[in-house]
Design an enzyme around this catalytic site. Sequence first.
Site, PDB file in Angstrom:
ATOM      1  N   SER A 153      32.536  38.794  35.813  1.00 26.82           N
ATOM      2  CA  SER A 153      31.737  38.087  34.800  1.00 26.82           C
ATOM      3  C   SER A 153      30.307  38.576  34.939  1.00 26.82           C
ATOM      4  O   SER A 153      29.740  38.536  36.035  1.00 26.82           O
ATOM      5  CB  SER A 153      31.785  36.572  35.000  1.00 26.82           C
ATOM      6  OG  SER A 153      33.021  36.025  34.611  1.00 26.82           O
ATOM      7  N   ARG A 177      43.944  34.330  43.030  1.00 28.61           N
ATOM      8  CA  ARG A 177      43.174  33.097  43.234  1.00 28.61           C
ATOM      9  C   ARG A 177      43.331  32.637  44.683  1.00 28.61           C
ATOM     10  O   ARG A 177      44.233  31.885  45.018  1.00 28.61           O
ATOM     11  CB  ARG A 177      43.652  32.009  42.267  1.00 28.61           C
ATOM     12  CG  ARG A 177      42.656  30.884  42.042  1.00 28.61           C
ATOM     13  CD  ARG A 177      43.213  29.858  41.063  1.00 28.61           C
ATOM     14  NE  ARG A 177      43.468  30.415  39.758  1.00 28.61           N
ATOM     15  CZ  ARG A 177      42.549  30.486  38.790  1.00 28.61           C
ATOM     16  NH1 ARG A 177      41.333  30.050  39.002  1.00 28.61           N
ATOM     17  NH2 ARG A 177      42.852  31.007  37.612  1.00 28.61           N
ATOM     18  N   ARG A 211      41.195  41.284  43.583  1.00 27.76           N
ATOM     19  CA  ARG A 211      41.809  41.472  42.263  1.00 27.76           C
ATOM     20  C   ARG A 211      41.891  42.960  41.915  1.00 27.76           C
ATOM     21  O   ARG A 211      42.828  43.385  41.223  1.00 27.76           O
ATOM     22  CB  ARG A 211      41.019  40.701  41.212  1.00 27.76           C
ATOM     23  CG  ARG A 211      41.123  39.194  41.396  1.00 27.76           C
ATOM     24  CD  ARG A 211      40.508  38.410  40.245  1.00 27.76           C
ATOM     25  NE  ARG A 211      40.659  36.969  40.476  1.00 27.76           N
ATOM     26  CZ  ARG A 211      40.529  36.045  39.539  1.00 27.76           C
ATOM     27  NH1 ARG A 211      40.222  36.393  38.291  1.00 27.76           N
ATOM     28  NH2 ARG A 211      40.696  34.764  39.821  1.00 27.76           N
ATOM     29  N   ARG A 220      36.127  29.481  48.379  1.00 32.58           N
ATOM     30  CA  ARG A 220      36.202  28.494  47.296  1.00 32.58           C
ATOM     31  C   ARG A 220      37.435  27.613  47.473  1.00 32.58           C
ATOM     32  O   ARG A 220      38.524  28.108  47.790  1.00 32.58           O
ATOM     33  CB  ARG A 220      36.251  29.188  45.931  1.00 32.58           C
ATOM     34  CG  ARG A 220      35.016  30.035  45.630  1.00 32.58           C
ATOM     35  CD  ARG A 220      35.084  30.667  44.266  1.00 32.58           C
ATOM     36  NE  ARG A 220      33.988  31.606  44.079  1.00 32.58           N
ATOM     37  CZ  ARG A 220      33.831  32.366  43.001  1.00 32.58           C
ATOM     38  NH1 ARG A 220      34.721  32.304  42.015  1.00 32.58           N
ATOM     39  NH2 ARG A 220      32.803  33.202  42.910  1.00 32.58           N
TER      40      ARG A 220
END
Length: 444
Positions: A361, A286, A400, A271
Amino acid sequence: MLDMKFLRENPDLVKENIKKKFQDEKLPLVDEVIELDAKNRAAITEASELRASRNALSKQIGMLMGQAKKDPAKLAEAEAVKQQVKEQADRLAELEKQETELEEKLHHNMLLIPQMIDSSVPIGKDDSENPEVRKWGEIPTFDFPIKAHYELGDTLGILDAERAGKVSGARFYFYLSQAASLERAVYNFMLDVHTQQNDYTEVIPPYIINGKSMQGTGQLPKFADDMYKVEGESMYMTPTAEVPLTNYFSGEIIDGALLPVHLTALTPCFRKEAGSAGKDTRGLIRQHQFHKVEMVKYCKPEDSWDELESLTAEAEKILQLLEIPYHVVCLCTGDIGFSSAKTYDIEVWMPAQNKYREISSCSNCLDFQARRANIRFRRTPGAKPEFVHTLNGSGLAVGRTVAAIMENYQQADGTIRVPDVLVPYMNGVTVIGKREAFKSSKGE
């Protein structure tokens, strides 16, 4: 993608949904779609009528030409009808071109209209208004100064951002020695839990994905700026295994007896992190490249809400087994994703930041992605195909998770205790200590 019939009959509901998501700039899209749809249907109707008329006139021409053998006057009538057929053919060509253009514009605009959010989703502008659903675990206390995971990694010599920056740039890391072993242990552990305890089928998918598949899950056209594109091709580095896993059945009709289908995969994810300048510039939170274990479900429409709850519980189970505290929040209307009707975020406790940070998520996309990717099922042989419901969730983001382990399991001497469930995956190593540094000098 929304059902066109639903949008046509409920434009006010769609507009209200857009307002709840605080995306008023998209409101004109609804009226544009309604107008394009009306024009397209009118063109289709006129074209259908012209085809029927042309077929009837063609038969009339044949009849007149047959009669002209006995009555020459019929030849003139036949020529007049031929001219009429030609004019209809010209008009039909215009309409077919118009249909193509209208359908392209209509499809493009439909792709930009977000999913209808469920009535249980709380109203809110951003992540600060996401309500907590539940909390698990005790927040650890330390009788020594807490270090961030990247400080621990640097001190122990197991995370190297400097050399990664030399090789690739910012937001990259070299994992060394037991950091690399820990990352591998974490994702092997996750895959074992999902496949052996949670009934998932493990998949190794392609890592380079075509544009059609990106469109199917909703990454395109909305998130084009956040993905790495292969130069000169409509191909992209996978941003998440959600894309290949959800598109596995694209364009197919699944035997309903097979549902639900649960798939899981470990992939690298790529990303650009567009718009994240200044956010989490240090550490593993990130990155431009990271590993993630993804879970994707296909199910019948009546089962998707139960599947969302089980999906979330399956992701939570990983953190429970690792004994790391976390909480679950329900994303509000202003924070929920483009394709999701409802999303739970699992946020893990990060001691150095003294707050919870997202690690998964879990979303129910209903038939939104299935319509875009044309994924259907038949309840019984010969039954009318229906769109499946798709769900996805991280189970979990590996980097993470590694960061959370390093911070929550740090010890006073700067070492890191290995969670009990990971010791077998670390070949019996119980403590991560300092690595002997490579000896080198800068070239002259």
